[in-house]
Design a protein around this motif. Structure first.
Motif, short mmCIF file in Angstrom:
data_model
loop_
_atom_site.label_atom_id
_atom_site.label_comp_id
_atom_site.label_asym_id
_atom_site.label_seq_id
_atom_site.Cartn_x
_atom_site.Cartn_y
_atom_site.Cartn_z
N THR A 68 0.85 -1.22 -0.09
CA THR A 68 -0.08 -0.02 0.01
C THR A 68 0.74 1.46 -0.10
O THR A 68 0.59 2.40 -0.72
CB THR A 68 -0.96 0.17 1.25
N VAL A 69 1.89 1.23 0.76
CA VAL A 69 2.87 2.39 0.94
C VAL A 69 3.51 2.55 -0.70
O VAL A 69 3.22 3.83 -1.13
CB VAL A 69 4.05 2.46 1.86
N THR A 70 3.83 1.86 -1.26
CA THR A 70 4.40 1.95 -2.43
C THR A 70 3.30 2.39 -3.56
O THR A 70 3.49 3.32 -4.35
CB THR A 70 4.86 0.79 -3.08
N LEU A 71 2.33 1.70 -3.43
CA LEU A 71 1.20 2.23 -4.75
C LEU A 71 0.56 3.44 -4.23
O LEU A 71 0.48 4.39 -4.98
CB LEU A 71 -0.14 1.20 -4.22
N LEU A 72 0.58 3.82 -2.95
CA LEU A 72 -0.11 5.39 -2.63
C LEU A 72 1.11 6.37 -2.96
O LEU A 72 0.56 7.40 -3.48
CB LEU A 72 -0.30 5.33 -1.17
N GLN A 73 2.44 6.00 -2.89
CA GLN A 73 3.50 6.94 -3.42
C GLN A 73 3.44 7.35 -4.83
O GLN A 73 3.24 8.38 -5.36
CB GLN A 73 4.72 6.47 -2.85
N LEU A 74 3.18 5.99 -5.54
CA LEU A 74 3.17 6.17 -6.95
C LEU A 74 1.93 6.58 -7.57
O LEU A 74 1.95 7.45 -8.62
CB LEU A 74 3.37 4.67 -7.58
N GLN A 77 2.44 10.53 -7.25
CA GLN A 77 3.47 11.06 -7.96
C GLN A 77 2.73 11.14 -9.41
O GLN A 77 2.75 12.24 -10.02
CB GLN A 77 4.49 10.27 -8.18
N ASN A 78 1.99 10.17 -9.93
CA ASN A 78 1.24 10.47 -11.07
C ASN A 78 0.34 11.52 -11.20
O ASN A 78 0.02 12.15 -12.23
CB ASN A 78 0.78 8.84 -11.51
N TRP A 79 -0.60 11.44 -9.95
CA TRP A 79 -1.58 12.50 -10.04
C TRP A 79 -1.12 13.78 -10.04
O TRP A 79 -1.58 14.72 -10.77
CB TRP A 79 -2.61 12.24 -8.77
N GLN A 80 -0.03 14.02 -9.05
CA GLN A 80 0.61 15.51 -9.29
C GLN A 80 1.20 15.81 -10.56
O GLN A 80 1.15 16.88 -10.89
CB GLN A 80 1.72 15.30 -8.06
N PHE A 249 -1.76 -5.79 -5.55
CA PHE A 249 -1.28 -5.88 -6.83
C PHE A 249 -2.26 -5.84 -7.81
O PHE A 249 -2.43 -5.16 -8.97
CB PHE A 249 -0.48 -7.21 -7.15
N GLN A 250 -3.71 -6.21 -7.44
CA GLN A 250 -4.73 -6.42 -8.15
C GLN A 250 -5.26 -4.88 -8.30
O GLN A 250 -5.62 -4.48 -9.52
CB GLN A 250 -5.88 -7.16 -7.68
N VAL A 251 -5.33 -4.22 -7.19
CA VAL A 251 -5.46 -2.76 -7.31
C VAL A 251 -4.81 -2.10 -8.19
O VAL A 251 -5.19 -1.02 -9.16
CB VAL A 251 -5.34 -1.92 -5.81
N ALA A 252 -3.28 -2.23 -8.07
CA ALA A 252 -2.67 -1.66 -9.25
C ALA A 252 -2.88 -1.79 -10.67
O ALA A 252 -2.73 -1.05 -11.40
CB ALA A 252 -1.18 -2.04 -8.67
N CYS A 253 -3.27 -3.27 -10.93
CA CYS A 253 -3.53 -3.49 -12.14
C CYS A 253 -4.74 -2.68 -12.85
O CYS A 253 -4.95 -2.31 -13.98
CB CYS A 253 -3.89 -5.00 -12.31
N ASP A 258 -7.16 2.19 -15.45
CA ASP A 258 -7.76 3.57 -15.73
C ASP A 258 -6.96 4.67 -15.93
O ASP A 258 -7.02 5.90 -15.72
CB ASP A 258 -8.39 3.64 -14.33
N HIS A 259 -5.72 4.38 -16.16
CA HIS A 259 -4.63 5.29 -16.49
C HIS A 259 -4.30 6.42 -15.33
O HIS A 259 -3.88 7.32 -15.38
CB HIS A 259 -5.13 6.32 -17.74
N ARG A 260 -4.30 5.68 -14.12
CA ARG A 260 -3.85 6.31 -12.84
C ARG A 260 -2.60 5.98 -12.57
O ARG A 260 -1.79 6.95 -11.67
CB ARG A 260 -4.72 6.12 -11.66
N ILE A 261 -1.97 5.04 -12.93
CA ILE A 261 -0.67 4.76 -12.90
C ILE A 261 0.11 4.03 -14.13
O ILE A 261 -0.84 3.71 -14.85
CB ILE A 261 -0.26 3.61 -11.37
N SER A 262 1.55 3.97 -13.99
CA SER A 262 2.10 3.38 -15.24
C SER A 262 2.15 2.01 -15.18
O SER A 262 2.05 1.24 -13.90
CB SER A 262 3.28 4.04 -15.42
N LEU A 263 2.88 1.30 -16.18
CA LEU A 263 3.28 0.05 -16.18
C LEU A 263 4.35 -0.30 -15.03
O LEU A 263 4.46 -1.08 -14.33
CB LEU A 263 3.68 -0.35 -17.65
#
Length: 358
Positions: A68-74, A77-80, A249-253, A258-263
């Motif tokens: 969760t920490v890694t996901l939230l940070q990324l 970053q993407n949103w900003q 991981f499923q959340v990240a996928c 939805d184009h909220r984070i990158s590959l």
């Protein structure tokens, strides 16, 4: 701990700590709302003993839900980068008591997370014989907190919400959505809330708040962490907007879809879960395939993710999903709302909240 009252806004047992100015809150068109316990932090407060243990636990000992920490940070970053903003619009809602705010704020610093604000439940006032039953009743508290937050935001704001299956968060977020959209009449709403052990004074406060918020549905997406392993099919009653997930991981996928984070961000989350939390690559393969079988991920996202995971060595070259992914048929501003041949509505017109069988 003793100065928390002077630093917060208190309405009943809802305690709000604001970390940005009201002007900042009112200028954001998209906010992210996270439950804290069993969604961000791997903690439990559903009994007095667990509440006490959580309260005395030091910040550096508090464990995160894997990834969760890694996901939230990324995600931040993407949103900003996309929005050209210096701070990510994040709010936490916790059933922990406000006396823990300083310690949890310290944990956020350790995790390099800077929320806009946090809601806490004044649960220590429930440690009396007549109020003890309210200790683990969260529906009234969380809906009131969400409506108070709605008041602080701009009328057309969109909210992406995270919760778990241990505290009826899917019910809470969807009912909040229905309250804002006025999809439920006043008498029906009273009956629903009463059936969920919401007190009369909380019901009155919720109805008052409803009259003060814009008449539209602010909820864009709801993610539910299956912390106690509820059957994902249960959540079909809410529509496709509510997505139960077995892991981060499923959340990240889905966030990639939805184009909220990158590959690369999805891969970073996967690496965090593998190297820091002991997940095996095979587990993530099964999680990915499970999303496809549930018809969550569309054809183009599955193709891009599969190719990328194979290139990164996460998946074997022979990997192939057990079911053909469906084509995306409704995509709005990069967000996938419909898949070909899948007819579950995005949001149900009416949800049976009273008969809540799992």
């Amino acid at each position: 701990m003793s100065d928390w009252k002077s630093r917060s806004q208190i309405v009943g047992d809802v305690v709000f700590f604001r970390y940005v100015t009201p002007g900042v809150e009112q200028n954001i068109d998209e906010v992210f709302v996270w439950d804290l316990d069993k969604t961000y932090l791997d903690t439990s407060i559903d009994s007095l003993s667990k509440l006490v243990l959580t309260a005395i636990e030091r910040a550096f000992n508090k464990r995160n839900v894997p990834g969760t920490v890694t996901l939230l940070q990324l995600l931040a970053q993407n949103w900003q980068q996309r929005k050209g903003q210096s701070r990510f619009p994040l709010y936490f809602i916790s059933a922990s008591p406000p006396q823990m705010e300083a310690r949890i704020a310290e944990k956020f610093i350790i995790d390099n997370i800077r929320p806009f604000g946090c809601f806490y439940k004044d649960n220590l006032r429930n440690l009396t014989p007549k109020r003890f039953w309210r200790l683990n009743k969260q529906v009234g508290y969380k809906i009131q907190a969400l409506l108070q937050l709605r008041q602080k935001l701009k009328p057309e704001v969109r909210q992406i919400c995270w919760g778990d299956d241990s505290e009826a968060d899917a019910v809470i977020y969807n009912l909040y959505s229905d309250i804002c959209a006025r999809r439920v009449g006043t008498q029906d709403l009273r009956s629903i809330l009463k059936s969920m052990s919401v007190t009369a004074d909380q019901i009155d406060e919720i109805l008052l708040l409803q009259s003060q918020v814009p008449e539209n549905d602010p909820v864009e997406k709801i993610y539910i962490n299956l912390a106690v392993d509820t059957d994902p099919d249960y959540y079909l009653k809410f529509g496709r907007r509510t997505l139960p997930t077995y892991n981060t991981f499923q959340v990240a996928c889905d966030l990639f879809q939805d184009h909220r984070i990158s590959l690369e961000a999805v891969h970073t989350v996967a690496q965090d879960m593998i190297f820091n939390y002991g997940f095996a690559p095979e587990e993530l393969q099964r999680s990915f395939d499970e999303l496809i079988r549930r018809q969550v991920l569309g054809e183009s996202s599955v193709k891009a993710l599969t190719q990328f995971f194979i290139e990164k060595g996460m998946f074997p070259a022979s990997f192939s999903p057990s079911l053909q992914a469906l084509k995306e048929t409704k995509v709005v501003e990069g967000k996938v709302y419909e898949l070909e041949g899948h007819f579950e509505p995005w949001v149900q017109d009416r949800v049976d909240y009273i008969h809540d069988y799992r």
